[in-house]
Design an enzyme around this catalytic site. Sequence first.
Site, PDB file in Angstrom:
ATOM      1  CG  ASP A 144      -0.435   0.456   3.056  1.00  0.00           C
ATOM      2  OD1 ASP A 144       0.412   0.023   3.858  1.00  0.00           O
ATOM      3  OD2 ASP A 144      -1.494  -0.131   2.826  1.00  0.00           O
ATOM      4  CB  VAL A 145       0.517   6.160  -0.281  1.00  0.00           C
ATOM      5  CG1 VAL A 145       1.161   7.116  -1.283  1.00  0.00           C
ATOM      6  CG2 VAL A 145      -0.657   5.434  -0.931  1.00  0.00           C
TER       7      VAL A 145
END
Length: 407
Positions: free
Chosen positions: A177-178
Amino acid sequence: MAAQALAGIRVLDLTRILAGPTCTQLLGDLGADVIKVEKPGEGDDTRKWGPPYVEGKDGRPTRESAYYLSANRNKRSVAIDIAHPEGQRLVRELLGGCQVLAENFKVGGLARYGLDYPSLAPAFPALVYCSVTGFGQTGPYAPRAGYDYLAQGYGGIMSVTGEPDGEPVKVGVGIADVMCGMYATVAILAALRHAEATGEGQHIDMALLDAQVAWLVNEGCNYLVSGRVPRRLGNEHPNIVPYKVFEAADGRIILAVGNDAQFRRWCAFAGAEDLAADPRFATNPLRVANREALYALMPAYTRRRTVQAWVDGLSELGVPCGPVNTIDRVFADPQVQARGMRVDLPHPEAAAGTVPLIANPIKMGATPPAYRAAPPTLGQHTDEVLEELLGLGAAERQRLREAGVIG
């Protein structure tokens, strides 16, 4: 306050969870005005992802989870129900003052509201529209919901993470996600430059799986070049030896020897003249080929000194060595403190009056990140934004609130 690089840029943020909010928080840190649109009464899913929650002034937990706080500072929260036709109208009107729209609905999810890119592009030709999904807008998996955990599995990182004889292990934070959020930020900035130069906006199609495959980096290329499937090595490195966690007298150290000169200096400091003289370990390729033999011999030396003795002694010699810090020790580390990696921002509901956050790592001489506001409470800025950007008076806002359009 110093000038900020993205001052004057406004972002309409229809994202939630982590990938999209990571992107928009970074834009906000760099000066963009980020308007986070949330569903009235519910808000971003991560608001409920606790404990822990911020302690309120009454001593009880608030609705502000630590997870939510991690990716939502420098934003204004506006509670609008986009399922309501008037909510859709409000979003389109707000978009008239924005250069960027970021969203992470399922593929086609916003089309039913007329808020997808094809519906908006004719009216907003310079709009930079960034979609973040699990698998992208095209391909056989496009309709599927995507999550960080799935991306780590599909994208191969779990297959090379964990002990050789253990099960595949995900990275301890939502790194797929990051990193997708980071790539999305880069794409948005590039698209903004193009739009400013040409007046032409575009649709950015970001996928968790694509980003995960991209940051396989050396392991991915090792496979593409050799045809050999990489395997789990635990804390070892596929191409460098010695490069792993070792036991010291009172804990564990990381030793990351990157070249032959560093290995010789390690041997001298450790009193391991026998290892320095062993022809099996003379060069990095030989050490890689004979890693098991070398790793069987090294612990007898590493256990002779404390963690601090290894770190201090080897650092002076230019041999990369460090501790395996628990997270409390991370924030107590003098280097982390010197770099200002914790920031405390005022929060209206916190018992302490502030909430602690992880600072932005970007250091810029002329246009540094700034911390203008803590992550907002749900709908904290609804009235402010609708009055400021759309000129809606109190009576109209009350009507919309009573109709359930805004919160």
